[in-house]
Design a protein around this motif. Structure first.
Motif, PDB file in Angstrom:
ATOM      1  N   LEU A  49       0.835  -1.206   0.000  1.00 33.37           N
ATOM      2  CA  LEU A  49       0.000   0.000   0.000  1.00 33.37           C
ATOM      3  C   LEU A  49       0.871   1.258   0.000  1.00 33.37           C
ATOM      4  CD1 LEU A  49      -2.760   1.364   0.202  1.00 33.37           C
ATOM      5  CD2 LEU A  49      -2.646   1.071   2.695  1.00 33.37           C
ATOM      6  N   ALA A  50       1.938   1.271   0.796  1.00 31.94           N
ATOM      7  CA  ALA A  50       2.820   2.437   0.842  1.00 31.94           C
ATOM      8  C   ALA A  50       3.495   2.672  -0.507  1.00 31.94           C
ATOM      9  CB  ALA A  50       3.868   2.242   1.942  1.00 31.94           C
ATOM     10  N   TRP A  51       3.902   1.575  -1.162  1.00 24.40           N
ATOM     11  CA  TRP A  51       4.515   1.733  -2.491  1.00 24.40           C
ATOM     12  C   TRP A  51       3.489   2.222  -3.509  1.00 24.40           C
ATOM     13  CZ3 TRP A  51       8.971   2.222  -4.811  1.00 24.40           C
ATOM     14  CH2 TRP A  51       9.021   2.093  -6.208  1.00 24.40           C
ATOM     15  N   ALA A  52       2.267   1.731  -3.409  1.00 26.97           N
ATOM     16  CA  ALA A  52       1.231   2.160  -4.346  1.00 26.97           C
ATOM     17  C   ALA A  52       0.986   3.662  -4.235  1.00 26.97           C
ATOM     18  CB  ALA A  52      -0.065   1.388  -4.075  1.00 26.97           C
ATOM     19  N   VAL A  53       1.015   4.176  -2.988  1.00 33.01           N
ATOM     20  CA  VAL A  53       0.769   5.610  -2.800  1.00 33.01           C
ATOM     21  C   VAL A  53       1.995   6.432  -3.196  1.00 33.01           C
ATOM     22  CG1 VAL A  53       0.259   7.400  -1.099  1.00 33.01           C
ATOM     23  CG2 VAL A  53      -0.940   5.209  -0.993  1.00 33.01           C
ATOM     24  N   ALA A  54       3.188   6.024  -2.689  1.00 27.74           N
ATOM     25  CA  ALA A  54       4.385   6.843  -2.897  1.00 27.74           C
ATOM     26  C   ALA A  54       5.009   6.645  -4.274  1.00 27.74           C
ATOM     27  CB  ALA A  54       5.418   6.523  -1.808  1.00 27.74           C
ATOM     28  N   TRP A  56       3.665   4.625  -7.114  1.00 23.54           N
ATOM     29  CA  TRP A  56       2.788   4.538  -8.287  1.00 23.54           C
ATOM     30  C   TRP A  56       1.946   5.798  -8.469  1.00 23.54           C
ATOM     31  CZ3 TRP A  56      -2.734   3.525  -8.311  1.00 23.54           C
ATOM     32  CH2 TRP A  56      -3.240   3.310  -9.605  1.00 23.54           C
ATOM     33  N   TRP A  57       1.324   6.262  -7.385  1.00 19.21           N
ATOM     34  CA  TRP A  57       0.427   7.425  -7.499  1.00 19.21           C
ATOM     35  C   TRP A  57       1.181   8.741  -7.346  1.00 19.21           C
ATOM     36  CZ3 TRP A  57      -1.563  10.647  -3.334  1.00 19.21           C
ATOM     37  CH2 TRP A  57      -2.529  11.566  -3.772  1.00 19.21           C
ATOM     38  N   TRP A  58       2.043   8.843  -6.317  1.00 16.63           N
ATOM     39  CA  TRP A  58       2.723  10.085  -6.020  1.00 16.63           C
ATOM     40  C   TRP A  58       3.971  10.270  -6.899  1.00 16.63           C
ATOM     41  CZ3 TRP A  58       5.063  11.271  -0.523  1.00 16.63           C
ATOM     42  CH2 TRP A  58       5.344  12.639  -0.421  1.00 16.63           C
ATOM     43  N   GLN A  59       4.548   9.193  -7.406  1.00 15.64           N
ATOM     44  CA  GLN A  59       5.772   9.246  -8.212  1.00 15.64           C
ATOM     45  C   GLN A  59       6.904   9.942  -7.447  1.00 15.64           C
ATOM     46  OE1 GLN A  59       6.235   7.912 -11.496  1.00 15.64           O
ATOM     47  NE2 GLN A  59       4.318   6.884 -10.958  1.00 15.64           N
ATOM     48  N   ALA A  60       7.073   9.553  -6.188  1.00 17.94           N
ATOM     49  CA  ALA A  60       8.101  10.167  -5.352  1.00 17.94           C
ATOM     50  C   ALA A  60       9.485   9.796  -5.869  1.00 17.94           C
ATOM     51  CB  ALA A  60       7.941   9.701  -3.902  1.00 17.94           C
ATOM     52  N   PRO A  61      10.478  10.677  -5.719  1.00 17.99           N
ATOM     53  CA  PRO A  61      11.814  10.398  -6.257  1.00 17.99           C
ATOM     54  C   PRO A  61      12.521   9.245  -5.548  1.00 17.99           C
ATOM     55  CG  PRO A  61      11.785  12.457  -5.012  1.00 17.99           C
ATOM     56  CD  PRO A  61      10.365  12.040  -5.180  1.00 17.99           C
ATOM     57  N   MET A  65      11.466   4.703   0.528  1.00 18.32           N
ATOM     58  CA  MET A  65      11.406   5.045   1.945  1.00 18.32           C
ATOM     59  C   MET A  65      10.046   4.706   2.557  1.00 18.32           C
ATOM     60  SD  MET A  65      14.418   6.205   2.526  1.00 18.32           S
ATOM     61  CE  MET A  65      14.232   6.914   4.144  1.00 18.32           C
ATOM     62  N   ALA A  66       8.981   4.873   1.794  1.00 15.92           N
ATOM     63  CA  ALA A  66       7.639   4.643   2.334  1.00 15.92           C
ATOM     64  C   ALA A  66       7.396   3.163   2.652  1.00 15.92           C
ATOM     65  CB  ALA A  66       6.580   5.188   1.373  1.00 15.92           C
ATOM     66  N   PRO A  67       7.543   2.220   1.700  1.00 19.24           N
ATOM     67  CA  PRO A  67       7.334   0.809   2.062  1.00 19.24           C
ATOM     68  C   PRO A  67       8.377   0.290   3.037  1.00 19.24           C
ATOM     69  CG  PRO A  67       8.155   1.000  -0.187  1.00 19.24           C
ATOM     70  CD  PRO A  67       7.803   2.386   0.258  1.00 19.24           C
ATOM     71  N   TRP A  68       9.590   0.815   2.958  1.00 22.51           N
ATOM     72  CA  TRP A  68      10.643   0.403   3.883  1.00 22.51           C
ATOM     73  C   TRP A  68      10.248   0.727   5.324  1.00 22.51           C
ATOM     74  CZ3 TRP A  68      15.619   3.449   5.107  1.00 22.51           C
ATOM     75  CH2 TRP A  68      16.555   2.629   5.745  1.00 22.51           C
ATOM     76  N   ASP A 153      14.693  17.448  -2.067  1.00 22.02           N
ATOM     77  CA  ASP A 153      14.864  16.015  -1.818  1.00 22.02           C
ATOM     78  C   ASP A 153      14.739  15.681  -0.334  1.00 22.02           C
ATOM     79  OD1 ASP A 153      15.281  15.388  -4.497  1.00 22.02           O
ATOM     80  OD2 ASP A 153      17.431  15.814  -4.378  1.00 22.02           O
ATOM     81  N   ILE A 154      15.287  16.533   0.509  1.00 27.78           N
ATOM     82  CA  ILE A 154      15.181  16.301   1.951  1.00 27.78           C
ATOM     83  C   ILE A 154      13.716  16.307   2.380  1.00 27.78           C
ATOM     84  CG2 ILE A 154      15.675  17.305   4.219  1.00 27.78           C
ATOM     85  CD1 ILE A 154      18.328  18.273   3.098  1.00 27.78           C
ATOM     86  N   LEU A 155      12.964  17.277   1.866  1.00 31.94           N
ATOM     87  CA  LEU A 155      11.537  17.346   2.205  1.00 31.94           C
ATOM     88  C   LEU A 155      10.826  16.078   1.751  1.00 31.94           C
ATOM     89  CD1 LEU A 155       9.132  18.942   3.274  1.00 31.94           C
ATOM     90  CD2 LEU A 155       8.904  19.983   1.004  1.00 31.94           C
ATOM     91  N   HIS A 156      11.158  15.582   0.547  1.00 30.19           N
ATOM     92  CA  HIS A 156      10.534  14.365   0.048  1.00 30.19           C
ATOM     93  C   HIS A 156      10.870  13.171   0.942  1.00 30.19           C
ATOM     94  CE1 HIS A 156       8.028  14.147  -3.477  1.00 30.19           C
ATOM     95  NE2 HIS A 156       8.608  15.248  -3.946  1.00 30.19           N
ATOM     96  N   ARG A 157      12.147  13.064   1.371  1.00 34.92           N
ATOM     97  CA  ARG A 157      12.531  11.937   2.229  1.00 34.92           C
ATOM     98  C   ARG A 157      11.666  11.908   3.483  1.00 34.92           C
ATOM     99  NH1 ARG A 157      15.463  12.102  -1.496  1.00 34.92           N
ATOM    100  NH2 ARG A 157      13.493  11.311  -2.300  1.00 34.92           N
ATOM    101  N   LEU A 158      11.491  13.080   4.085  1.00 34.60           N
ATOM    102  CA  LEU A 158      10.719  13.146   5.327  1.00 34.60           C
ATOM    103  C   LEU A 158       9.248  12.831   5.081  1.00 34.60           C
ATOM    104  CD1 LEU A 158      12.360  16.312   6.954  1.00 34.60           C
ATOM    105  CD2 LEU A 158      12.909  13.893   7.300  1.00 34.60           C
ATOM    106  N   LEU A 159       8.692  13.355   3.982  1.00 30.87           N
ATOM    107  CA  LEU A 159       7.290  13.072   3.678  1.00 30.87           C
ATOM    108  C   LEU A 159       7.071  11.588   3.368  1.00 30.87           C
ATOM    109  CD1 LEU A 159       6.337  16.190   1.507  1.00 30.87           C
ATOM    110  CD2 LEU A 159       5.636  15.682   3.870  1.00 30.87           C
TER     111      LEU A 159
END
Length: 386
Positions: A49-54, A56-61, A65-68, A153-159
Motif C-alpha cells: 500500500l505504501a509503495w502504491a501511494v508513494a 505509483w500514485w505520487w511518483q516520489a523520487p 522510503m515509504a514501504p521500507w 529532496d530532503i523534504l521528500h525523504r521526510l514526507l
C-alpha cells in the motif's frame, strides 16, 4: 565442524518437519503460528500500500522510503508500532539532514560518508533507539549514494517516511490489531500441565523403584518450570502492552475467561521452588552412594499416593484455566484432591513420629520429605484459581 551429509539431511528434514507443523497449526486453528502469519501478511500489505501511494500514485523520487518504513512498523503491538514509528522518523530525519549537510560541506560522496557515518552510527547506538538505530546510517547512505540532498529532496525523504509510518501504524491498529492475551493464557496453562506430568511420573517411578538418574531428571524438569514462570511474566507484559493504543481490544471477544491475578503467579513461583527442593532431596537420597540415607521403603510407599493427589490438583487447575464451562466442576475436583493430599501427608508424617526413622540420618531425609511436601501443599492451596 562441518556436518556430514547424513547429519545435514537429518537437520534439513527436521527443519522441514517443524515448518510443516507450523503451517498446519496456522491453517487449522488459532495460536501463535496463526498470529505470526497474520502479522506477516499485514506487514506485506502495508508495504504494498505504501509503495502504491508513494511510488505509483505520487511518483516520489525515492519512493522506497515509504514501504521500507511501513513494513518495519507492523510490530507485535500497536503501542510498539507507534513507539518504533517515532524512533524511525527521528533517525531517518537525522540521517537525511546530516548526510545532506556533509555532502554540501565536502562536495564529495566519499568524504561525506567518512564525515557522517561515524556520527550516525554512534547516534543509532544510543540505547533510546533500541534496535532501530541502523536507520540513521542506512538513510545517510541512501541519500549520499543517490545524490539526493537538495532541500526539495530532503523534504521528500521526510514526507515519504511519514507516509510509510502512517500506513504501517494504521494497518497494524485497524486490521486485526494484535492482542497477546492468548499467549498469556497458554503460558498459564503450561505451568499446571507440566507440573501434572512431572508429579505423575515421579509417583509411577517411585512405585516401580526409582534410580538416581530418574530422580535427577525429575530435578531438571522441576527447574525447567522456572522457565515457564519467566515465559508467563513476559506474556503478561506483552498482554498489557498490546492493550495500549489498541482501538479494538474492547470490542473483540477475549479468548477465554479473565486471567488470574499476578498473586497466582507468585504462589506458583513458591510451588516451583518447593517442588525443585523436593526433587533435589529425592535425587540426593537415591543411588549407590547417596548423600542422604534413603527413606525406608515403608515411607516411600506413602509418597506415590500423595504425588498422584497433587497431580490431580494441578490437573484441575489447568482445566479451570482452560475450560470456562468446566470451571466449577474442576474447582470441586481440586478441593477433593487437596483433601486426599492432606490425608496422604498425614500418613507420611505419622511414619516420622511412629518410629519409621530409627537414626538421625534417616530422620533427616524423612523429615525433609515431610517438610517439603507440606510446604508444597500450603503453596498449592494459595495457588487456587479464583
Amino acid at each position: 565442524m562441518i556436518p556430514s551429509a547424513r547429519e545435514a539431511w537429518h537437520r534439513v528434514h527436521g527443519e522441514a518437519g517443524t515448518v510443516g507443523r507450523s503451517v498446519r497449526s496456522a491453517l487449522t486453528g488459532p495460536g501463535p503460528e496463526r498470529d505470526l502469519a497474520v502479522q506477516s501478511l499485514k506487514a506485506a500489505g502495508a508495504a504494498i500500500l505504501a509503495w502504491a501511494v508513494a511510488g505509483w500514485w505520487w511518483q516520489a523520487p525515492l519512493a522506497l522510503m515509504a514501504p521500507w518504513t511501513a513494513v518495519a512498523l507492523v510490530q507485535s503491538t500497536v503501542y510498539r508500532s507507534v513507539r518504533t514509528g517515532v524512533q524511525q522518523v527521528v533517525l531517518i530525519a537525522a540521517g537525511t539532514v546530516l548526510a545532506a549537510a556533509a555532502a554540501g560541506l565536502t562536495g564529495d560522496t566519499m568524504a561525506a560518508m567518512a564525515l557522517v557515518l561515524p556520527v550516525t552510527v554512534l547516534l543509532g547506538n544510543w540505547s533510546r533507539f533500541g534496535d532501530q538505530g541502523t536507520y540513521a546510517s542506512t538513510t545517510a547512505l541512501f541519500v549520499l549514494v543517490y545524490g539526493s540532498y537538495s532541500g526539495f529532496d530532503i523534504l521528500h525523504r521526510l514526507l515519504e517516511t511519514l507516509l510509510g509510518a502512517v500506513i504501517g501504524i494504521g494497518v497494524n491498529a485497524l486490521v486485526l490489531p494484535p492482542v497477546h492475551l492468548r499467549s498469556a493464557r497458554d503460558s498459564l496453562c503450561r505451568l499446571p500441565r507440566d507440573a501434572t506430568g512431572l508429579l505423575r511420573d515421579m509417583a509411577e517411578e517411585i512405585e516401580q523403584g526409582h534410580e538416581r538418574h530418574q530422580a535427577q531428571e525429575w530435578h531438571r524438569r522441576a527447574r525447567r518450570l522456572a522457565g515457564r514462570l519467566t515465559e508467563l511474566r513476559s506474556a503478561r507484559t506483552w498482554t498489557r502492552e498490546s492493550y495500549r493504543f489498541n482501538p479494538a481490544h474492547r470490542i473483540r471477544r477475549p479468548p477465554g475467561p479473565e486471567l488470574p491475578s499476578t498473586e497466582w503467579d507468585a504462589a506458583w513461583e513458591r510451588v516451583v521452588d518447593h517442588l525443585t527442593s523436593l526433587t533435589a532431596l529425592l535425587a540426593e537420597a537415591a543411588g549407590e552412594r547417596p548423600r542422604f540415607r534413603p527413606p525406608p521403603s515403608t515411607v516411600l510407599a506413602d509418597v506415590p499416593p500423595l504425588l498422584h493427589a497433587l497431580a490431580d490438583v494441578c490437573a484441575a487447575d489447568r482445566t479451570a484455566l482452560d475450560s470456562p464451562e468446566r470451571r466449577e466442576r474442576a474447582l470441586r475436583t481440586r478441593q477433593e484432591a487437596m483433601a486426599r493430599s492432606w490425608e496422604a501427608h498425614r500418613r507420611l508424617k505419622a511414619r516420622l513420629t511412629g518410629g519409621a526413622a530409627p537414626d538421625d540420618e534417616t530422620a533427616t531425609s524423612v523429615g525433609g520429605l515431610a517438610a517439603e511436601t507440606r510446604q508444597l501443599l500450603h503453596e498449592l492451596e494459595n495457588a487456587r484459581v479464583a
